[in-house]
Write an enzyme that holds these catalytic residues in place. Structure first.
Site, PDB file in Angstrom:
ATOM      1  N   HIS A   1     -40.320 -43.813  64.822  1.00 32.00           N
ATOM      2  CA  HIS A   1     -40.845 -42.984  65.903  1.00 32.00           C
ATOM      3  C   HIS A   1     -40.770 -41.502  65.537  1.00 32.00           C
ATOM      4  O   HIS A   1     -39.741 -41.026  65.080  1.00 32.00           O
ATOM      5  CB  HIS A   1     -40.113 -43.252  67.214  1.00 32.00           C
ATOM      6  CG  HIS A   1     -40.940 -42.832  68.383  1.00 32.00           C
ATOM      7  ND1 HIS A   1     -40.904 -41.549  68.855  1.00 32.00           N
ATOM      8  CD2 HIS A   1     -41.859 -43.498  69.128  1.00 32.00           C
ATOM      9  CE1 HIS A   1     -41.766 -41.453  69.870  1.00 32.00           C
ATOM     10  NE2 HIS A   1     -42.356 -42.631  70.051  1.00 32.00           N
ATOM     11  N   PRO A   2     -41.867 -40.760  65.715  1.00 29.79           N
ATOM     12  CA  PRO A   2     -41.923 -39.392  65.191  1.00 29.79           C
ATOM     13  C   PRO A   2     -41.328 -38.317  66.100  1.00 29.79           C
ATOM     14  O   PRO A   2     -41.438 -37.131  65.771  1.00 29.79           O
ATOM     15  CB  PRO A   2     -43.431 -39.161  65.016  1.00 29.79           C
ATOM     16  CG  PRO A   2     -44.071 -40.044  66.024  1.00 29.79           C
ATOM     17  CD  PRO A   2     -43.149 -41.196  66.287  1.00 29.79           C
ATOM     18  N   CYS A   3     -40.670 -38.681  67.189  1.00 26.76           N
ATOM     19  CA  CYS A   3     -40.277 -37.660  68.159  1.00 26.76           C
ATOM     20  C   CYS A   3     -39.279 -36.639  67.592  1.00 26.76           C
ATOM     21  O   CYS A   3     -39.201 -35.518  68.083  1.00 26.76           O
ATOM     22  CB  CYS A   3     -39.741 -38.303  69.429  1.00 26.76           C
ATOM     23  SG  CYS A   3     -38.369 -39.428  69.140  1.00 26.76           S
ATOM     24  N   ARG A   4     -38.526 -36.999  66.553  1.00 27.25           N
ATOM     25  CA  ARG A   4     -37.540 -36.060  66.026  1.00 27.25           C
ATOM     26  C   ARG A   4     -38.001 -35.385  64.727  1.00 27.25           C
ATOM     27  O   ARG A   4     -37.317 -34.517  64.201  1.00 27.25           O
ATOM     28  CB  ARG A   4     -36.218 -36.800  65.769  1.00 27.25           C
ATOM     29  CG  ARG A   4     -35.608 -37.429  67.005  1.00 27.25           C
ATOM     30  CD  ARG A   4     -34.494 -36.590  67.598  1.00 27.25           C
ATOM     31  NE  ARG A   4     -33.421 -36.371  66.631  1.00 27.25           N
ATOM     32  CZ  ARG A   4     -32.972 -35.185  66.267  1.00 27.25           C
ATOM     33  NH1 ARG A   4     -33.499 -34.094  66.768  1.00 27.25           N
ATOM     34  NH2 ARG A   4     -31.975 -35.083  65.402  1.00 27.25           N
TER      35      ARG A   4
END
Lengths: 315, 316
Positions: free
Chosen positions: A262-265
């Site tokens: 997941h790219p959120c960070r």
């Protein structure tokens, strides 16, 4: 959605599509197993060049299960800290044909299945589900069905130039395979094939919401049958499985959801790296983005040994 | 005559990615519906670290332009997706193979296969998609004219055992990757020539004298001692284009890269086709045997990745 065209890389760690392409070209040039892909033409994104929709590297070897690495016990963990020496040795022993180790790790796989954490993660499903197939009966029915399709007349044409070939792999790993019906999504038939070399395809797409690269992983077993979700989670750092790594629809491919980091960070981590470099008096070119990106996503998939030749120096 | 050895070819083995069926289902539901006209598709094969003798297809088969994976070469195909299992069963397989085979011969005669040699690597798929049960019945064929057998004049030799093989490798390395599927090496030690030529360059102004120094090269996806199936169409093209080569000893080099991209284990076969082929009455071969080695289709069960009930169960 708005697609950025002004670079915010240094301030926020995000990428424009143009910068993604530039960083991708750099990766392809320096790590030759990576290449651009066009994906499914019906899913082409207009903000990226038609033949540079996403990046892919195929058939990356994955010899060991992450779960084994983490759950085997203190002894292994100590070894792990000093690089991956301990487990690489184990792998070589297996190649030499010592089946003793195979047995040992087989047991281990079963032990893990009984592990409490594993059952919780699986919800209501039986923990042994991963190593057994409950479709056996149905498959047999299908095999019988298929016999009625066979055509006898076509063999009457004598062709002396056809060789009879048997794949080495098939003989070594699964002699019974010849008699089974192709089942593209079949889970592994025996516990011991879990130990054989799995391979992964890695994809990097441009995530237009987070404006960062996004990593996708697709795993295959020794017969190149796709791995189930549960099997793939064995190759993901257990701190990240089901939290950082989620199943979502791939922007350029048809088919079911795929595992993705997941790219959120990503932008945050990249921003910190940029700052660290700048504090050291250096400067980080945006073309290096994917090289660095692959370094930090490796903590999520530590046992997948993708080609990664460049070193990057923080100071 | 019993001491004559015949060169045998490793048949292609189809390898279908699940995404191939996902895309087919999408096309069937959204575009084709009741139409069952054929679609042209692309496949690919690799001659790097080859396993078996695979011809692969995935979702990208249906794209309008082929973009093959690294270290791979393109193959040209068609898919005939039937509406019912009865049509699938009843279809005249021999006639379909002959029809596809004739198209291949047309490409050889017209010169298309000479300027784009990838047209020699041919396949087609007969299929039926049971969208309700998520079962995909399919049968691959790799059409090829049944030309007179090739006599193997000496056992296959590894490239690394050939003197001056370094020159070969150097000449080959000059070629861009996509041009390495079929080409000709012109090796004349006396005149110190070692160059790689395209088929068009080497054959269009055919010089018999010069052809004595030709080695016919191709990317060989076979892991076996036998060359891959696609060499059969290559030989057919060469002898059809240059009939004077019939009865002569010809050298074929199957390029096989290892993990480190070395060509050491590439094989050279020296062969001779004694008689010409009568293309007016030629028969075609190439249907793939099923897993039991019988002439029959295969089935891919896609329930686990397509059935909504199964997907819900797996997405805990």
């Amino acid at each position: 959605m708005h697609i950025p065209n002004e670079s915010k890389f240094r301030e926020t760690g995000v990428l424009t599509p143009e910068e993604f392409v530039a960083a991708g070209d750099h990766l392809v040039h320096h790590c030759p197993t990576w290449q651009w892909a066009a994906g499914d033409e019906s899913k082409t994104k207009t903000y990226l060049p038609k033949d540079k929709q996403f990046l892919i590297t195929r058939n990356v070897a994955c010899y060991r299960r992450c779960k084994q690495m983490e759950y085997v016990g203190e002894e292994t963990l100590v070894e792990e800290e000093s690089g991956d020496g301990g487990w690489v040795e184990t792998h070589q022993l297996n190649d030499d044909g010592t089946s003793q180790l195979d047995d040992k790790i087989c047991e281990l796989t079963l032990d893990e299945s009984k592990d409490e954490m594993f059952t919780i993660e699986n919800g209501k499903r039986s923990p042994l589900r991963v190593v057994t197939t409950d479709d056996d009966n149905e498959d047999d029915d299908e095999a019988i069905d298929m016999d009625t399709f066979e055509e006898s007349g076509m063999l009457e044409l004598v062709d002396p130039a056809v060789a009879t070939t048997t794949r080495k792999q098939d003989i070594e790993t699964n002699p019974s395979n010849l008699a089974s019906v192709v089942n593209a999504s079949e889970t592994t038939n025996s516990a011991d094939s879990v130990l054989r070399t799995r391979t992964y395809d890695l994809h990097i797409t441009y995530d237009k919401y987070y404006q960062t690269p996004r990593l996708w992983v697709v795993g295959y077993d020794e017969q190149r049958k796709p791995l189930t979700v549960e099997q793939m989670y064995e190759d993901v750092s257990q701190d990240h499985a089901k939290k950082t790594v989620t199943m979502e629809s791939h922007p350029h491919l048809p088919g079911p959801n795929m595992a993705s980091v997941h790219p959120c960070r990503h932008a945050d981590i990249m921003k910190k790296i940029i700052q660290t470099v700048e504090e050291g008096g250096g400067q980080l070119g945006v073309h290096l983005y994917l090289i660095i990106f692959l370094k930090f996503v490796q903590t999520v998939i530590p046992t997948i040994e993708y080609d990664f030749t460049q070193n990057f120096n923080m100071s | 005559m019993s001491d004559i050895k015949i060169l045998q070819f490793a048949p292609f083995e189809s390898f279908v990615s699940p995404t191939f069926w996902h895309k087919l289902a999408e096309l069937k539901l959204d575009y084709d519906r009741l139409s069952d006209t054929k679609r042209s598709i692309f496949g690919y094969y690799t001659n790097r670290k080859a396993s078996g003798c695979l011809l692969e297809v995935d979702y990208s088969a249906y794209n309008s332009e082929a973009q093959v994976p690294k270290f791979s070469h393109v193959a040209h195909g068609n898919i005939y997706n039937k509406n019912t299992i009865e049509e699938f069963k009843a279809l005249d397989k021999t006639a379909l193979l002959a029809d596809e085979g004739k198209q291949l011969l047309d490409d050889m005669r017209s010169g298309r296969a000479l300027s784009d040699a990838s047209l020699l690597t041919r396949f087609f798929v007969l299929s039926f998609a049971d969208l309700k049960c998520h079962s995909y019945y399919y049968w691959f064929a790799f059409p090829c004219p049944l030309t007179p057998a090739l006599e193997l004049l000496s056992p296959a030799t590894k490239l690394k055992e050939i003197p001056n093989n370094g020159n070969y490798v150097e000449a080959i390395s000059v070629l861009p990757a996509h041009a390495q599927n079929f080409f000709i090496l012109h090796v004349n030690e006396q005149e110190k020539v070692c160059e790689a030529l395209s088929l068009t360059a080497a054959l269009s102004d055919f010089d018999e004298e010069r052809a004595q120094h030709y080695i016919y090269c191709f990317a060989d996806p076979s892991e076996y001692e036998n060359p891959a199936w696609l060499m059969r169409n290559y030989v057919a093209l060469l002898l059809q284009k240059c009939p004077t080569l019939i009865g002569k000893s010809l050298k074929f080099l199957g390029l096989r890269y290892d993990q480190q991209m070395h060509l050491d284990n590439s094989l050279i076969w020296e062969v001779r086709q004694a008689e010409a082929c009568n293309y007016e009455h030629v028969q075609f071969v190439g249907w793939e045997a099923n897993r039991n080695g019988k002439m029959g289709p295969r089935m891919a069960n896609m329930r686990d990745s397509m059935d909504p009930a199964k997907l819900a169960e797996n997405s805990v």
